[in-house]
Design a protein around this motif. Structure first.
Motif, mmCIF file in Angstrom:
data_model
loop_
_atom_site.group_PDB
_atom_site.id
_atom_site.type_symbol
_atom_site.label_atom_id
_atom_site.label_comp_id
_atom_site.label_asym_id
_atom_site.label_seq_id
_atom_site.Cartn_x
_atom_site.Cartn_y
_atom_site.Cartn_z
ATOM 1 N N GLU A 191 0.842 -1.208 -0.028
ATOM 2 C CA GLU A 191 0.028 -0.030 0.025
ATOM 3 C C GLU A 191 0.792 1.096 0.078
ATOM 4 O OE1 GLU A 191 -3.527 0.089 0.078
ATOM 5 O OE2 GLU A 191 -3.320 -1.859 -0.544
ATOM 6 N N SER A 238 -3.628 3.492 4.120
ATOM 7 C CA SER A 238 -3.908 2.085 4.327
ATOM 8 C C SER A 238 -2.763 1.189 4.385
ATOM 9 C CB SER A 238 -4.648 1.684 2.851
ATOM 10 O OG SER A 238 -3.732 1.858 1.933
ATOM 11 N N GLU A 246 -2.756 -2.616 6.629
ATOM 12 C CA GLU A 246 -2.076 -3.646 5.841
ATOM 13 C C GLU A 246 -1.001 -4.560 6.686
ATOM 14 O OE1 GLU A 246 0.620 -4.302 1.814
ATOM 15 O OE2 GLU A 246 0.732 -2.171 2.855
ATOM 16 N N GLN A 253 -8.793 3.612 -0.950
ATOM 17 C CA GLN A 253 -7.744 2.734 -0.557
ATOM 18 C C GLN A 253 -7.880 1.503 0.455
ATOM 19 O OE1 GLN A 253 -4.568 5.303 0.751
ATOM 20 N NE2 GLN A 253 -3.862 5.543 -1.356
ATOM 21 N N TYR A 254 -8.915 1.910 1.510
ATOM 22 C CA TYR A 254 -9.005 0.901 2.612
ATOM 23 C C TYR A 254 -9.947 -0.214 1.787
ATOM 24 C CZ TYR A 254 -7.411 3.301 6.964
ATOM 25 O OH TYR A 254 -6.458 3.704 7.826
ATOM 26 N N LYS A 294 -10.478 -0.895 -1.208
ATOM 27 C CA LYS A 294 -9.725 -1.883 -2.199
ATOM 28 C C LYS A 294 -8.833 -2.778 -1.395
ATOM 29 C CE LYS A 294 -9.434 1.441 -6.261
ATOM 30 N NZ LYS A 294 -8.467 2.353 -6.853
ATOM 31 N N MET A 295 -8.175 -2.517 -0.409
ATOM 32 C CA MET A 295 -7.235 -3.270 0.493
ATOM 33 C C MET A 295 -7.956 -4.503 1.210
ATOM 34 S SD MET A 295 -5.126 -2.459 3.938
ATOM 35 C CE MET A 295 -6.767 -2.817 4.698
ATOM 36 N N LYS A 322 -9.140 -6.856 -1.559
ATOM 37 C CA LYS A 322 -7.941 -7.793 -2.125
ATOM 38 C C LYS A 322 -7.652 -8.775 -1.158
ATOM 39 C CE LYS A 322 -4.158 -5.359 -2.062
ATOM 40 N NZ LYS A 322 -2.906 -4.362 -2.597
#
Length: 245
Positions: A186, A190, A194, A232-233, A235-236, A239
């Motif tokens: 990241e 985020s 991670e 971003q959070y 998407k993380m 993923k």
């Protein structure tokens, strides 16, 4: 040995106070220490201040040119700490804006010595307080915490997003050994959850101590971009769930 990793971007008004506080804490408690300051392409007087501080305190300076973001900055600092630390050492990360008081380091270190791999200075543990945050920022921090807890429930973990943490050096070494350069991918804020989620997948034992986030002590504007960080959070989370972490 204590290794303290500080990401710094335009922290000319904060860095001196923070470094002095860390050095005073280490001296008062008899800790040998090295402060790893990673300047993320600052455009103010931060690079000059780091040079001045290096003449007085035990500092290992690193830098990104140009600005690379918090994720790349944390990756560089933690990788260096993993390379030079030995088993039994402790690595601490904290923000460069002086909102994380070094006074909480001794109880965090003690929890590591009691057998934990990661100890987080938590706003949500008993005794935790947020000072100087707007109602909106409080809502966002609690909302993101609720979301991460729902998808990644972890014993002993309430605060997924505070960057003030102590790590047993071995667990950071294991992170780089297991994931290689993919340990920290990241690029923005985020990166904070991670790192925890990657180490959680390795069976890291996590604990928290309550602390006061002194946001009203910060000099300068916040660097967090709220809408970008939320994306971003999300998407993380997607993923990581697809990867089964």
């Amino acid at each position: 040995m204590l290794y303290v990793v500080i990401p710094a971007y335009n922290e000319e008004g904060n860095l001196g106070i923070l470094v002095e506080g860390i050095a005073n804490m280490a001296q008062a408690n008899g800790f040998a220490y090295t402060i790893i300051v990673v300047d993320d392409g600052s455009t103010d007087k931060t690079p000059d201040i780091i040079k001045e501080l290096s003449a007085k305190y035990i500092i290992l300076p690193l830098e990104n040119q140009p600005n690379a973001g918090l994720g790349r900055t944390m990756a560089k600092g933690l990788k260096k700490a993993a390379e030079i630390s030995a088993d039994g050492d402790i690595i601490i990360t904290l923000d460069g804006d002086a909102t994380h008081d070094p006074v909480y380091m001794p109880p965090m270190i003690e929890r590591i010595r009691q057998g934990n791999d990661i100890v987080i200075a938590s706003r949500f543990a008993p005794g935790g307080v947020e000072r100087g945050l707007s109602s909106f920022r409080k809502f966002l921090s609690r909302g993101s915490g609720t979301l991460l807890t729902a998808f990644f429930p972890t014993k002993g973990l309430r605060d997924y997003t505070c960057g003030y943490r102590a790590f047993r050096a071995e667990i950071i070494k294991q992170g780089f050994s297991k994931f290689g350069d993919g340990f920290i991918q990241e690029t923005g804020f985020s990166v904070t959850p991670e790192i925890l989620l990657k180490l959680r997948s390795l069976g890291a034992k996590i604990d928290e101590v309550g602390f006061m986030l002194k946001y009203d002590q910060k000099v300068g504007k916040s660097k967090i971009k709220v809408s970008r960080t939320i994306i971003q959070y999300l998407k993380m989370i997607i993923k990581f769930k697809l990867r089964g972490l």
